[in-house]
Scaffold this active site. Structure first.
Site, mmCIF file in Angstrom:
data_model
loop_
_atom_site.group_PDB
_atom_site.id
_atom_site.type_symbol
_atom_site.label_atom_id
_atom_site.label_comp_id
_atom_site.label_asym_id
_atom_site.label_seq_id
_atom_site.Cartn_x
_atom_site.Cartn_y
_atom_site.Cartn_z
ATOM 1 N N ASN A 1 0.942 -1.094 -0.053
ATOM 2 C CA ASN A 1 -0.006 0.195 -0.071
ATOM 3 C C ASN A 1 0.847 1.285 0.114
ATOM 4 O O ASN A 1 1.606 1.389 0.891
ATOM 5 C CB ASN A 1 -0.812 -0.129 1.119
ATOM 6 C CG ASN A 1 -2.081 1.041 1.394
ATOM 7 O OD1 ASN A 1 -1.824 1.913 0.654
ATOM 8 N ND2 ASN A 1 -2.971 0.858 1.876
ATOM 9 N N CYS B 1 -5.228 1.057 -1.083
ATOM 10 C CA CYS B 1 -5.784 -0.231 -0.919
ATOM 11 C C CYS B 1 -7.022 -0.379 -1.786
ATOM 12 O O CYS B 1 -7.494 -1.528 -2.359
ATOM 13 C CB CYS B 1 -6.027 -0.562 0.535
ATOM 14 S SG CYS B 1 -7.320 0.766 1.142
ATOM 15 N N HIS C 1 -11.234 1.373 4.339
ATOM 16 C CA HIS C 1 -9.979 0.274 4.123
ATOM 17 C C HIS C 1 -10.881 -0.441 3.014
ATOM 18 O O HIS C 1 -12.065 -0.819 3.170
ATOM 19 C CB HIS C 1 -9.572 -0.363 5.368
ATOM 20 C CG HIS C 1 -8.336 -1.201 5.132
ATOM 21 N ND1 HIS C 1 -7.357 -1.021 4.205
ATOM 22 C CD2 HIS C 1 -8.234 -2.658 5.135
ATOM 23 C CE1 HIS C 1 -6.568 -1.866 3.895
ATOM 24 N NE2 HIS C 1 -7.205 -2.884 4.291
ATOM 25 N N ASP D 1 -5.457 -8.608 1.438
ATOM 26 C CA ASP D 1 -5.706 -7.416 2.151
ATOM 27 C C ASP D 1 -4.348 -6.801 1.948
ATOM 28 O O ASP D 1 -3.286 -6.871 2.931
ATOM 29 C CB ASP D 1 -5.900 -7.703 3.670
ATOM 30 C CG ASP D 1 -6.377 -6.296 4.674
ATOM 31 O OD1 ASP D 1 -5.891 -5.279 4.192
ATOM 32 O OD2 ASP D 1 -6.633 -6.550 5.712
#
Length: 1117
Positions: A202, A207, A454, A471
């Site tokens: 990131n 993200c 997020h 993630d």
């Protein structure tokens, strides 16, 4: 304050975060929350003890009167560590409450400390607990990042609005829940090893892009097409989207660790500022696919994007009573489905194809048939092999004039049948032989609120039963429940924390839910989930990426073997001549720009000399090496020659001799003496009497300094004895008169002093490695014709010169002009130069603002008049120095303006429907009465004797009538609107039983099964008389607001106290409702006018935040 027993963390809204290192208050780089509580489990399914946790509650009284920038809670202990909450009551340079968790004793902890915690921070709603705002995250705390949290926790406007329930009796209640975890949990996890896949790094708030890129990468047909796009070895990834994407996909496929996206965002033409802004994922998806479609034209993969993602629907309008039908075919790459009011995907499709009736006033004009009753709708001609469904989780709320996130429960199936109910979604011309049965491939999730949060993705790359969570850098295996049930959204009930205290179960909204779904058609599955291997990747791409990988491995190996090697940097006369006067002016050489050798520590120095002989062509016997030393005054000079004994030792031993500090480098000066034929000769034997001096020559006419050579002199000799040699070095006549100076030091200030030519070098305290600068002696008269007539003045200039880029504060991203200045310039010198550049007579009308190096924006507060001593103070930002300043041209001198208080006042005309914003500037000690008198000279009054009053209006309610004697210095117009208006005649002559009441417009909204009152429009006062009915009051209100009868008939009237409406009948006596005085603030009791808000929005905002930027997604290449 209390510390309560451990409780589970509520999984709530995340938002983009900033880190205020304890002494850095407006420099933070945005760092994004990477975390829901589940990400802290390491290697999945590993049993570990319950980590220590605790909940801490903090009551802050007299909150609105806090006048410190930072406010800390008491210390509380969790997991044996001391913590405290840090808040910025007026925001950390934003118009939001800023709140962080802070390591209370960070200053006294041992070097290298770190601790890992999951935590949530909350502001409690003291009227309705369910509206409490809670955000959670996780962080590894260390000396550099000893606090972590949310810079934009909640808008100050909402916090300070008493009706919202966060601030009750001026008391705020803040909660923290902290779970301390072992650091090993998160940081030892290896995604590739555990799952076979790697994540994406990131680079700010990217993200949203990472989740989309992973989804596209895991559509193998798409990946294969990207690999087959023509690129060449001459392309650069940062300038070519196809090559950058190929490179990224290759690394995702073959790398062992997470992959960076910087090359790709560079290829989009994004600067770092863009990368740190959370864009709309759907917008990015469309823009990226359009770009790729365009780049694929005329290549072997032309049309791939359409083949994969393009479907078609038909818009139709069909008349009911005549034979007339209009149709239009349109293509789509993704479908936007409603979430609000729909319980699942099928309900959204039902709504999508819903038939609308065009009748009454809304009849359809059907060419020759004119106005006709008709039905209008959409049906699908065909669906694409890869179906992308964008769920409308974010919607514009017209009532509140803002974007809101819809967290309602919304289900989506593992298998989606779009042929259901006999193909009710299909148009008559659809090909019914194609079976539209789809399998879920990926679920993209947004966790957080409307202003950030997020993103991550759940994907099953091969459509097997195994799902994976992508993630950012971390990839984990996940079960089906987490992918489906937990991403539906809606509400979740928490277990009782305090049984008996409150028996109603606490429900909280799940802020983590799906916002995009990707389905793959069963019949196309084998074609899309195809095999992609090395042969699909162009040879030049494989070569390039293998080379990159090899370089990476080589660096890694070098790093691992670094302890076996040392770097030797060898400076020679040529380096000094090349650098002095160009790259450097002080000292002798920049060691980073000289030839360096990487050699093994055990290598004998004699062997190293052979390598030098090969490199420079200087025989070993003619090489004479000197060690450099850092002097106490921070200069760096050759200190002494190596001894014959030292030259027999190993390189590693020498390095330790030269460096008391354990530095991996050995720095040497290679002295080579040249004969008359300019070939190397044996160096002379140096005695204790010999001093090695270096010489620089200065030409004041050309403003040029250069290295001209070095000499050995006898310490008992005098400079006068070497003048002819110096003249020869400079190319002067042998008897030219010259002045000599010693360059002593340059940090923090320059020290350069004249040398007396008639005393000995020893008496002048000269030693090996000293630098003498010389120039022609100037007659006194001619010295005035040069800017810098002598060496000291030139070195002073060079040391302090600074090119400053000036930008207009109105266009903070663009350089306007550049000026070369001295860092020693005073405040007055700087504004004079700027005024001169702008052709302005009065420099005091220039106001400057410093640059924030971290946010790359102007600082929120301008520089006060003579508020800093020098230009250097204007350019420094914590430990960084900038070269940017922002300027404004004021209409009055800055010292005068600083003595004034500037207020923006909205004047509401008594009879005309207009509002004009006036800027009032008055001395700070002025009163509200002075503001009113000043305003009277600027506005149009309904009659000459009209009296004015000043009100504080906030969120469409009147909070205060300012008394005329109140000082204006403390009035804040940043969050509240100041409104001026005429006092109506009827208010001046109130009878003993008359009441002055507040009248507000409102509308109702049901959110999360709870009715909410939303005020809008302009509030006002109204006089009501004793015994007056609502019917009588309505007449006066209609007349005052000039509402047409038809519209006014729809309005409802209610008495509201603390946000609860009691509707009134025409016969009700209104004054009887306004008897109670026991409520907090008069604004809490008002007459409410309920109707829809269809007035245009005002052009002015309640908050005058100076710098806000919102940009749509753009890919520039």
């Amino acid at each position: 304050m209390t510390v309560m027993t451990p409780a589970p963390i509520d999984q709530q809204e995340d938002e983009e975060m900033l880190v205020p290192d304890s002494d850095l208050t407006d420099n933070h780089q945005p760092m994004e929350v990477v975390a829901q509580s589940e990400t802290a489990n390491t290697v999945e399914n590993q049993p570990i003890e319950d980590p220590p946790s605790s909940r801490f509650s903090w009551r802050i009284e007299n909150f609105s009167r806090l006048n410190t920038k930072k406010h800390y809670s008491e210390v509380f202990v969790v997991g044996g560590y001391k913590w405290r909450i840090l808040i910025f009551p007026k925001g950390n340079n934003v118009d939001h409450l800023s709140m962080y968790l802070d390591v209370a004793d960070s200053a006294s902890l041992p070097y290298g400390w770190s601790r890992y915690a999951q935590f949530s921070l909350a502001v409690l709603n003291q009227i309705h607990n369910k509206y409490s705002i809670r955000k959670d995250t996780q962080h590894q705390f260390n000396a550099r990042e000893s606090d972590w949290g949310f810079t934009s926790f909640m808008p100050l406007g909402e916090l300070y609005d008493p009706c919202r329930g966060y601030l009750l009796n001026d008391t705020l209640i803040v909660e923290a829940e902290v779970v301390v975890r072992r650091i090993v949990d998160y940081w030892t996890y290896d995604s590739k090893k555990e799952t076979g896949y790697v994540g994406l790094k990131n680079q700010g708030a990217t993200c949203y892009m990472n989740s989309l890129l992973q989804t596209l990468y895991h559509i193998p047909y798409f990946r294969k097409a990207v690999y087959h796009m023509p690129t060449t070895e001459n392309d650069m990834p940062s300038g070519s989207i196809p090559l950058a994407l190929q490179s990224l996909f290759y690394k995702l496929q073959y790398s062992d660790s997470s992959v960076a996206t910087k090359e790709l965002t560079k290829s989009f033409g994004w600067d770092t500022y863009d990368s740190f802004m959370q864009h709309d994922v759907q917008e990015l998806n469309r823009v990226l696919c359009e770009k790729l479609e365009d780049k694929m034209k005329g290549t072997v993969v032309e049309g791939t994007i359409q083949q994969l993602f393009e479907g078609h629907h038909m818009n139709y309008i069909e008349c009911i009573n005549v034979d007339y039908k209009s149709t239009r075919k349109e293509s789509f790459y993704d479908l936007q489905l409603d979430v609000k009011g729909c319980h699942d995907v099928y309900a959204s499709f039902d709504k999508y194809v819903e038939v609308e009736r065009l009748e009454g006033d809304n009849k359809y004009h059907a060419e020759q048939y004119e106005l006709q009753d008709a039905k209008k709708g959409v049906l699908f001609i065909d669906f694409p092999p890869v179906l992308q469904l964008q769920l409308k989780r974010f919607e514009y709320d017209f009532m509140r004039d803002t974007m809101v996130k819809i967290n309602d429960r919304y289900e989506f199936p593992l298998q989606l049948d779009l042929d259901r109910d006999d193909g009710k979604y299909l148009s008559p011309e659809a090909d019914r032989s194609v079976r539209n049965l789809y399998t879920l491939h990926s679920v993209l999730v947004h966790s957080g609120g409307v202003h950030g949060g997020h993103y991550y993705a759940f994907i099953r790359p091969t459509l097997s039963d195994q799902w994976y969570k992508f993630d950012d850098e971390r990839v984990t295996k996940e079960d089906m429940k987490r992918v489906l049930e937990e991403q539906y959204g809606g509400e979740e009930e928490l277990p009782q924390m305090n049984p008996g205290f409150n028996n109603t179960p606490f429900k909280f909204t799940k802020y983590s839910n799906a916002y995009m779904l990707v389905y793959i058609r069963e019949s196309d599955k084998d074609k899309i989930i195809c095999n992609v291997d090395e042969k699909d990747i162009a040879e030049h791409l494989r070569e390039r990426l293998k080379k990159e990988q090899e370089e990476k491995e080589h660096k890694k190996k070098e790093k691992a073997e670094a302890h076996l090697y040392t770097i030797i940097k060898v400076a020679r006369d040529d380096d000094l001549a090349d650098q002095i006067g160009k790259d450097i002016y002080f000292d002798l050489v920049d060691h980073d720009k000289v030839r360096s050798f990487r050699v093994q520590k055990q290598m004998a120095f004699s062997v190293f000399k052979e390598e030098v002989a090969r490199e420079f062509g200087i025989p070993v016997q003619f090489q004479h090496f000197w060690l450099w030393a850092k002097r106490q005054n921070h200069t760096y000079r050759p200190n002494r020659p190596l001894t014959p004994l030292e030259e027999t030792q190993s390189v590693g031993t020498l390095r330790e001799v030269s460096n008391k500090v354990h530095n991996a480098e050995l720095k040497l000066f290679l002295e080579v003496e040249l004969g008359l034929d300019l070939r190397p000769i044996a160096p002379p034997d140096k005695t204790k009497e010999d001093i090695l001096l270096f010489f620089k020559h200065y030409d004041p006419e050309k403003e040029e300094l250069r290295f001209v050579g070095r000499l050995f002199v006898k310490s008992g000799g005098k400079p006068i004895e070497i003048l002819s040699k110096l003249n020869k070095m400079a190319g002067y006549a042998p008897d030219e008169g010259i002045d000599l100076y010693e360059e002593i030091k340059f940090e923090p200030s320059v020290m350069c002093e004249p040398i007396d030519k008639k005393i000995t070098f020893r008496a002048s305290q000269l030693e090996d490695g000293d630098i003498l600068c010389f120039q022609k002696s100037l007659p006194v008269a001619s010295s005035e014709q040069f800017r810098y007539p002598d060496v000291p003045s030139f070195l002073e200039y060079v040391h302090n010169r600074q090119v400053v880029h000036f930008r207009s504060l109105e266009k903070p991203k663009e350089d306007d002009f550049c000026l070369e200045m001295s860092r020693l310039y005073t405040y007055d010198d700087v504004v004079e130069r700027v005024a001169q550049q702008l052709g302005l007579d009065d420099p005091s009308k220039i106001r400057l603002t410093s640059h924030n190096c971290y946010s790359q924006q102007p600082k929120p507060q301008p520089i006060k008049y003579r508020g800093v001593d020098h230009l250097s103070d204007m350019l420094v930002h914590y430990n960084q120095t900038s070269d940017i300043l922002y300027y404004e041209v004021l209409d009055i001198p800055l010292p005068e303006l600083q003595g004034l208080k500037t207020l923006k006042v909205a004047f509401h005309h008594a009879t005309k429907d207009e509002v004009i914003i006036h800027t009032i500037r008055l001395p700070k000690q002025s009163t509200v009465g002075d503001v009113i008198n000043d305003l009277k000279t600027k506005v149009e009054l309904s009659h000459p004797d009209a009296e004015l009053r000043l009100l504080e209006v906030f969120y469409h309610k009147i909070y205060k009538i300012f008394p005329p004697n109140e000082k204006i210095e403390n009035i804040n117009d940043q969050y509240w609107t100041l409104r001026a208006e005429e006092i109506p005649e009827e208010e001046k002559n109130l009878g003993p039983n008359d009441r002055l009441i507040h009248v507000y417009h409102f509308t109702k909204e049901t959110a999360q099964n709870q009715m909410q009152i939303l005020n809008f429009g302009e509030p006002f006062f109204l006089v009501i008389h004793e015994g007056e009915t609502l019917a009588e009051i309505k007449v006066r209100i209609q007349k005052k607001l000039q509402v047409p009868d038809e519209e006014f008939a729809k309005w409802k009237f209610a008495f509201l106290s603390l946000g609860r409406p009691e509707y009134l009948q025409d016969s009700d006596i209104v004054s009887s409702r306004f008897q109670r005085r026991d409520v907090y603030g008069a604004w809490e009791q008002y007459l409410g006018l309920e109707h829809s808000d269809n007035a245009p929005k005002r052009a002015y905002a309640t908050s005058q935040n100076r710098h806000t930027f919102e940009k749509p997604v753009k890919i520039y290449n």
